[in-house]
Scaffold this motif. Structure first.
Motif, PDB file in Angstrom:
ATOM      1  N   SER A 146      56.091 -23.470  57.107  1.00 46.27           N
ATOM      2  CA  SER A 146      56.249 -24.407  56.702  1.00 46.27           C
ATOM      3  C   SER A 146      56.038 -25.049  55.710  1.00 46.27           C
ATOM      4  N   TYR A 147      56.564 -26.398  54.924  1.00 43.31           N
ATOM      5  CA  TYR A 147      55.886 -27.162  54.473  1.00 43.31           C
ATOM      6  C   TYR A 147      55.963 -28.697  54.113  1.00 43.31           C
ATOM      7  N   SER A 151      62.087 -44.752  53.211  1.00 42.29           N
ATOM      8  CA  SER A 151      62.576 -46.150  52.044  1.00 42.29           C
ATOM      9  C   SER A 151      62.550 -45.304  51.102  1.00 42.29           C
ATOM     10  N   ASP A 152      60.908 -44.494  50.802  1.00 41.82           N
ATOM     11  CA  ASP A 152      60.492 -44.243  49.603  1.00 41.82           C
ATOM     12  C   ASP A 152      61.007 -42.587  49.481  1.00 41.82           C
ATOM     13  N   MET A 153      62.045 -42.190  50.086  1.00 41.78           N
ATOM     14  CA  MET A 153      62.414 -40.843  49.454  1.00 41.78           C
ATOM     15  C   MET A 153      63.372 -41.270  48.075  1.00 41.78           C
ATOM     16  N   GLU A 154      63.684 -41.162  47.432  1.00 42.07           N
ATOM     17  CA  GLU A 154      64.320 -40.875  46.061  1.00 42.07           C
ATOM     18  C   GLU A 154      65.093 -39.533  45.255  1.00 42.07           C
ATOM     19  N   PRO A 155      65.655 -39.498  44.505  1.00 40.24           N
ATOM     20  CA  PRO A 155      65.862 -38.086  43.837  1.00 40.24           C
ATOM     21  C   PRO A 155      65.035 -37.463  43.248  1.00 40.24           C
ATOM     22  N   SER A 156      63.606 -37.835  42.843  1.00 42.62           N
ATOM     23  CA  SER A 156      62.499 -37.107  42.393  1.00 42.62           C
ATOM     24  C   SER A 156      62.640 -36.156  43.621  1.00 42.62           C
ATOM     25  N   MET A 157      62.277 -36.916  44.874  1.00 45.35           N
ATOM     26  CA  MET A 157      61.673 -35.998  45.920  1.00 45.35           C
ATOM     27  C   MET A 157      62.527 -35.326  46.220  1.00 45.35           C
ATOM     28  N   TRP A 158      63.607 -35.382  46.131  1.00 48.41           N
ATOM     29  CA  TRP A 158      65.260 -34.483  46.372  1.00 48.41           C
ATOM     30  C   TRP A 158      65.681 -33.010  45.712  1.00 48.41           C
ATOM     31  N   ALA A 159      64.712 -33.045  44.459  1.00 44.67           N
ATOM     32  CA  ALA A 159      64.258 -32.381  43.573  1.00 44.67           C
ATOM     33  C   ALA A 159      63.321 -31.366  43.827  1.00 44.67           C
ATOM     34  N   LEU A 188      60.243 -24.604  57.592  1.00 49.01           N
ATOM     35  CA  LEU A 188      60.607 -26.216  58.172  1.00 49.01           C
ATOM     36  C   LEU A 188      60.037 -26.929  57.715  1.00 49.01           C
ATOM     37  N   ILE A 189      60.819 -28.068  56.618  1.00 50.03           N
ATOM     38  CA  ILE A 189      59.904 -28.399  55.235  1.00 50.03           C
ATOM     39  C   ILE A 189      59.772 -30.403  55.680  1.00 50.03           C
ATOM     40  N   TYR A 190      58.297 -30.176  55.823  1.00 47.96           N
ATOM     41  CA  TYR A 190      58.337 -32.110  56.924  1.00 47.96           C
ATOM     42  C   TYR A 190      57.953 -32.672  55.514  1.00 47.96           C
ATOM     43  N   THR A 191      59.017 -33.800  55.152  1.00 50.38           N
ATOM     44  CA  THR A 191      58.841 -34.797  54.610  1.00 50.38           C
ATOM     45  C   THR A 191      58.318 -36.045  55.238  1.00 50.38           C
ATOM     46  N   GLY A 192      57.938 -36.233  56.337  1.00 55.73           N
ATOM     47  CA  GLY A 192      57.106 -37.811  56.386  1.00 55.73           C
ATOM     48  C   GLY A 192      58.254 -38.330  57.845  1.00 55.73           C
ATOM     49  N   VAL A 210      64.420 -29.382  46.471  1.00 52.64           N
ATOM     50  CA  VAL A 210      65.520 -28.162  45.681  1.00 52.64           C
ATOM     51  C   VAL A 210      64.276 -27.475  45.549  1.00 52.64           C
ATOM     52  N   LYS A 211      62.853 -27.553  44.625  1.00 51.53           N
ATOM     53  CA  LYS A 211      62.082 -26.077  44.158  1.00 51.53           C
ATOM     54  C   LYS A 211      60.996 -25.605  45.788  1.00 51.53           C
ATOM     55  N   ILE A 212      61.198 -26.231  46.814  1.00 53.15           N
ATOM     56  CA  ILE A 212      60.641 -25.743  48.087  1.00 53.15           C
ATOM     57  C   ILE A 212      61.227 -24.606  48.309  1.00 53.15           C
ATOM     58  N   ILE A 213      62.597 -24.687  48.511  1.00 51.61           N
ATOM     59  CA  ILE A 213      63.653 -24.123  48.814  1.00 51.61           C
ATOM     60  C   ILE A 213      63.628 -22.839  48.155  1.00 51.61           C
ATOM     61  N   ASN A 214      63.647 -23.358  46.564  1.00 54.82           N
ATOM     62  CA  ASN A 214      64.114 -22.021  45.936  1.00 54.82           C
ATOM     63  C   ASN A 214      63.020 -21.649  45.490  1.00 54.82           C
TER      64      ASN A 214
END
Length: 80
Positions: free
Chosen positions: A52-53, A62-70, A10-14, A73-77
């Motif tokens: 969880s992470y 509104s602050d979610m951007e490609p660097s957060m997506w990356a 479970l990844i909680y971003t906010g 991906v690193k967390i999942i990997n």
């Protein structure tokens, strides 16, 4: 090493879904997902390993951007 039961990350971003009401003030506060099983004991019925992470600090959508997506991906990997 392979486990005989599934695992869930479970990844909680906010956001609101990760908030819990403070019983003293009634205000919503960030939930600590390290205590997930304590607050949602029904999850123990499933034969899953739940990890969880959580982003610290949580990220507003509104602050979610490609660097957060990356980062996700690193967390999942890392946890795969």
């Amino acid at each position: 090493m392979r486990n005989d039961y599934p695992s869930v990350l479970l990844i909680y971003t906010g956001g609101t879904i990760g908030m819990i009401e403070n019983p003293e003030t009634g205000a919503l506060e960030n939930f600590n997902f390290d205590h997930l099983l304590k607050h949602v004991p029904e999850l123990k019925r499933f034969n899953y390993r739940i990890s969880s992470y959580q982003f610290d600090p949580p990220i507003d959508s509104s602050d979610m951007e490609p660097s957060m997506w990356a980062k996700i991906v690193k967390i999942i990997n890392y946890n795969y």
